[in-house]
Design a protein around this motif. Structure first.
Motif, mmCIF file in Angstrom:
data_model
loop_
_atom_site.group_PDB
_atom_site.id
_atom_site.type_symbol
_atom_site.label_atom_id
_atom_site.label_comp_id
_atom_site.label_asym_id
_atom_site.label_seq_id
_atom_site.Cartn_x
_atom_site.Cartn_y
_atom_site.Cartn_z
ATOM 1 N N ALA A 41 0.841 -1.207 0.000
ATOM 2 C CA ALA A 41 0.000 0.000 0.000
ATOM 3 C C ALA A 41 0.875 1.256 0.000
ATOM 4 C CB ALA A 41 -0.906 0.001 1.225
ATOM 5 N N THR A 42 0.354 2.305 -0.572
ATOM 6 C CA THR A 42 1.098 3.565 -0.636
ATOM 7 C C THR A 42 0.566 4.523 0.422
ATOM 8 O OG1 THR A 42 -0.417 4.357 -2.315
ATOM 9 C CG2 THR A 42 1.629 3.338 -3.092
ATOM 10 N N MET A 43 0.714 4.121 1.694
ATOM 11 C CA MET A 43 0.252 4.954 2.799
ATOM 12 C C MET A 43 1.011 4.577 4.055
ATOM 13 S SD MET A 43 -3.468 3.171 3.477
ATOM 14 C CE MET A 43 -3.923 3.316 1.775
ATOM 15 N N THR A 44 0.824 5.370 5.079
ATOM 16 C CA THR A 44 1.505 5.102 6.342
ATOM 17 C C THR A 44 0.859 3.889 7.021
ATOM 18 O OG1 THR A 44 0.024 6.526 7.614
ATOM 19 C CG2 THR A 44 2.014 7.558 6.650
ATOM 20 N N LEU A 45 1.590 3.277 7.921
ATOM 21 C CA LEU A 45 1.069 2.111 8.635
ATOM 22 C C LEU A 45 -0.189 2.447 9.439
ATOM 23 C CD1 LEU A 45 1.355 -0.871 9.215
ATOM 24 C CD2 LEU A 45 2.900 -0.296 11.102
ATOM 25 N N PRO A 46 -0.231 3.588 10.170
ATOM 26 C CA PRO A 46 -1.482 3.902 10.890
ATOM 27 C C PRO A 46 -2.694 4.027 9.954
ATOM 28 C CG PRO A 46 0.312 5.216 11.761
ATOM 29 C CD PRO A 46 0.837 4.523 10.520
ATOM 30 N N SER A 47 -2.503 4.613 8.791
ATOM 31 C CA SER A 47 -3.607 4.714 7.824
ATOM 32 C C SER A 47 -3.996 3.334 7.313
ATOM 33 C CB SER A 47 -3.213 5.595 6.649
ATOM 34 O OG SER A 47 -3.025 6.913 7.068
ATOM 35 N N PHE A 48 -3.011 2.505 7.051
ATOM 36 C CA PHE A 48 -3.285 1.154 6.571
ATOM 37 C C PHE A 48 -4.036 0.345 7.630
ATOM 38 C CE2 PHE A 48 -2.205 -3.308 5.876
ATOM 39 C CZ PHE A 48 -2.653 -3.460 4.578
ATOM 40 N N MET A 49 -3.688 0.547 8.886
ATOM 41 C CA MET A 49 -4.341 -0.197 9.975
ATOM 42 C C MET A 49 -5.837 0.100 10.046
ATOM 43 S SD MET A 49 -2.444 -2.397 11.298
ATOM 44 C CE MET A 49 -3.513 -2.827 12.667
ATOM 45 N N LYS A 50 -6.256 1.296 9.632
ATOM 46 C CA LYS A 50 -7.686 1.601 9.605
ATOM 47 C C LYS A 50 -8.397 0.657 8.634
ATOM 48 C CE LYS A 50 -7.182 6.448 10.828
ATOM 49 N NZ LYS A 50 -7.352 7.855 10.388
ATOM 50 N N HIS A 51 -7.754 0.359 7.532
ATOM 51 C CA HIS A 51 -8.335 -0.576 6.563
ATOM 52 C C HIS A 51 -8.393 -1.988 7.143
ATOM 53 C CE1 HIS A 51 -8.547 2.281 3.266
ATOM 54 N NE2 HIS A 51 -7.317 2.684 3.569
ATOM 55 N N VAL A 52 -7.330 -2.379 7.823
ATOM 56 C CA VAL A 52 -7.297 -3.709 8.449
ATOM 57 C C VAL A 52 -8.406 -3.816 9.489
ATOM 58 C CG1 VAL A 52 -5.945 -5.255 9.931
ATOM 59 C CG2 VAL A 52 -4.853 -4.104 7.981
ATOM 60 N N ARG A 53 -8.572 -2.782 10.299
ATOM 61 C CA ARG A 53 -9.618 -2.813 11.331
ATOM 62 C C ARG A 53 -11.017 -2.913 10.707
ATOM 63 N NH1 ARG A 53 -5.812 0.321 14.057
ATOM 64 N NH2 ARG A 53 -6.608 2.324 13.332
ATOM 65 N N MET A 54 -11.231 -2.218 9.605
ATOM 66 C CA MET A 54 -12.548 -2.310 8.959
ATOM 67 C C MET A 54 -12.792 -3.713 8.416
ATOM 68 S SD MET A 54 -14.410 0.046 6.206
ATOM 69 C CE MET A 54 -16.182 0.005 6.214
ATOM 70 N N LEU A 55 -11.771 -4.304 7.803
ATOM 71 C CA LEU A 55 -11.919 -5.669 7.300
ATOM 72 C C LEU A 55 -12.154 -6.656 8.440
ATOM 73 C CD1 LEU A 55 -9.161 -5.612 4.544
ATOM 74 C CD2 LEU A 55 -11.649 -5.694 4.181
ATOM 75 N N GLU A 56 -11.521 -6.412 9.575
ATOM 76 C CA GLU A 56 -11.765 -7.250 10.759
ATOM 77 C C GLU A 56 -13.179 -7.052 11.287
ATOM 78 O OE1 GLU A 56 -8.189 -8.161 13.669
ATOM 79 O OE2 GLU A 56 -8.292 -6.014 13.208
ATOM 80 N N ALA A 57 -13.624 -5.800 11.348
ATOM 81 C CA ALA A 57 -14.947 -5.491 11.887
ATOM 82 C C ALA A 57 -16.061 -6.122 11.059
ATOM 83 C CB ALA A 57 -15.144 -3.979 11.969
ATOM 84 N N THR A 58 -15.832 -6.249 9.774
ATOM 85 C CA THR A 58 -16.825 -6.874 8.895
ATOM 86 C C THR A 58 -16.611 -8.379 8.770
ATOM 87 O OG1 THR A 58 -15.509 -6.324 6.948
ATOM 88 C CG2 THR A 58 -17.256 -4.781 7.558
ATOM 89 N N ASP A 59 -15.631 -8.891 9.481
ATOM 90 C CA ASP A 59 -15.314 -10.321 9.527
ATOM 91 C C ASP A 59 -14.841 -10.875 8.183
ATOM 92 O OD1 ASP A 59 -14.939 -12.614 11.092
ATOM 93 O OD2 ASP A 59 -16.894 -13.431 10.527
ATOM 94 N N LEU A 60 -14.348 -9.996 7.310
ATOM 95 C CA LEU A 60 -13.771 -10.468 6.050
ATOM 96 C C LEU A 60 -12.391 -11.054 6.277
ATOM 97 C CD1 LEU A 60 -14.959 -7.599 3.721
ATOM 98 C CD2 LEU A 60 -15.525 -10.023 3.473
ATOM 99 N N ILE A 61 -11.694 -10.539 7.276
ATOM 100 C CA ILE A 61 -10.399 -11.108 7.654
ATOM 101 C C ILE A 61 -10.367 -11.322 9.153
ATOM 102 C CG2 ILE A 61 -9.211 -9.979 5.723
ATOM 103 C CD1 ILE A 61 -7.869 -8.121 7.832
ATOM 104 N N ARG A 62 -9.468 -12.170 9.563
ATOM 105 C CA ARG A 62 -9.210 -12.408 10.989
ATOM 106 C C ARG A 62 -7.718 -12.247 11.203
ATOM 107 N NH1 ARG A 62 -13.234 -17.373 10.926
ATOM 108 N NH2 ARG A 62 -15.155 -16.171 11.137
ATOM 109 N N THR A 63 -7.373 -11.681 12.329
ATOM 110 C CA THR A 63 -5.954 -11.489 12.618
ATOM 111 C C THR A 63 -5.594 -12.176 13.926
ATOM 112 O OG1 THR A 63 -6.255 -9.398 13.800
ATOM 113 C CG2 THR A 63 -5.896 -9.264 11.427
#
Length: 113
Positions: A41-63
């Protein structure tokens, strides 16, 4: 039906962003660490983590976090809500095109009272 619609809206909202779709695509090849995913991704890690959290919240991914490494896994079962909706839409449009084909190929039936 309302619950199904809310789930579908949630998943489509998560998949509306190209960064999140890229994460889903990468995880389709297998588990990956957040760091590995973020490098693409072409963004900072904190910005990228927002995407990860959304994918987790929708249960599309698990971490899973082990030490300092957070590993992401795709939850393919969650994509069935999209697959079911697409199947339903495909069926509706096939029925419509079948009726149109019947109308076009049988014009004499349309002119009889």
């Amino acid at each position: 039906m309302a619950q199904y619609s809310a789930e579908l809206d949630e998943v489509f909202l998560a998949l509306a962003d190209p960064t999140r779709r890229a994460v889903i695509h990468q995880l389709g090849r297998g588990p990956a660490s957040v760091g590995d995913l973020a490098r693409e991704a072409t963004m900072t890690l904190p910005s990228f983590m927002k995407h990860v959290r959304m994918l987790e919240a929708t249960d599309l991914i698990r971490t899973v976090k082990v030490g300092r490494v957070r590993t992401c896994n795709l939850n393919p079962e969650r994509l069935t809500v999209v697959e079911d909706w697409l199947t339903q839409q495909r069926r509706v449009w096939l029925e419509r095109t079948d009726r149109l084909e019947h109308f076009v190929t049988n014009p004499k039936e349309q002119n009889t009272p």
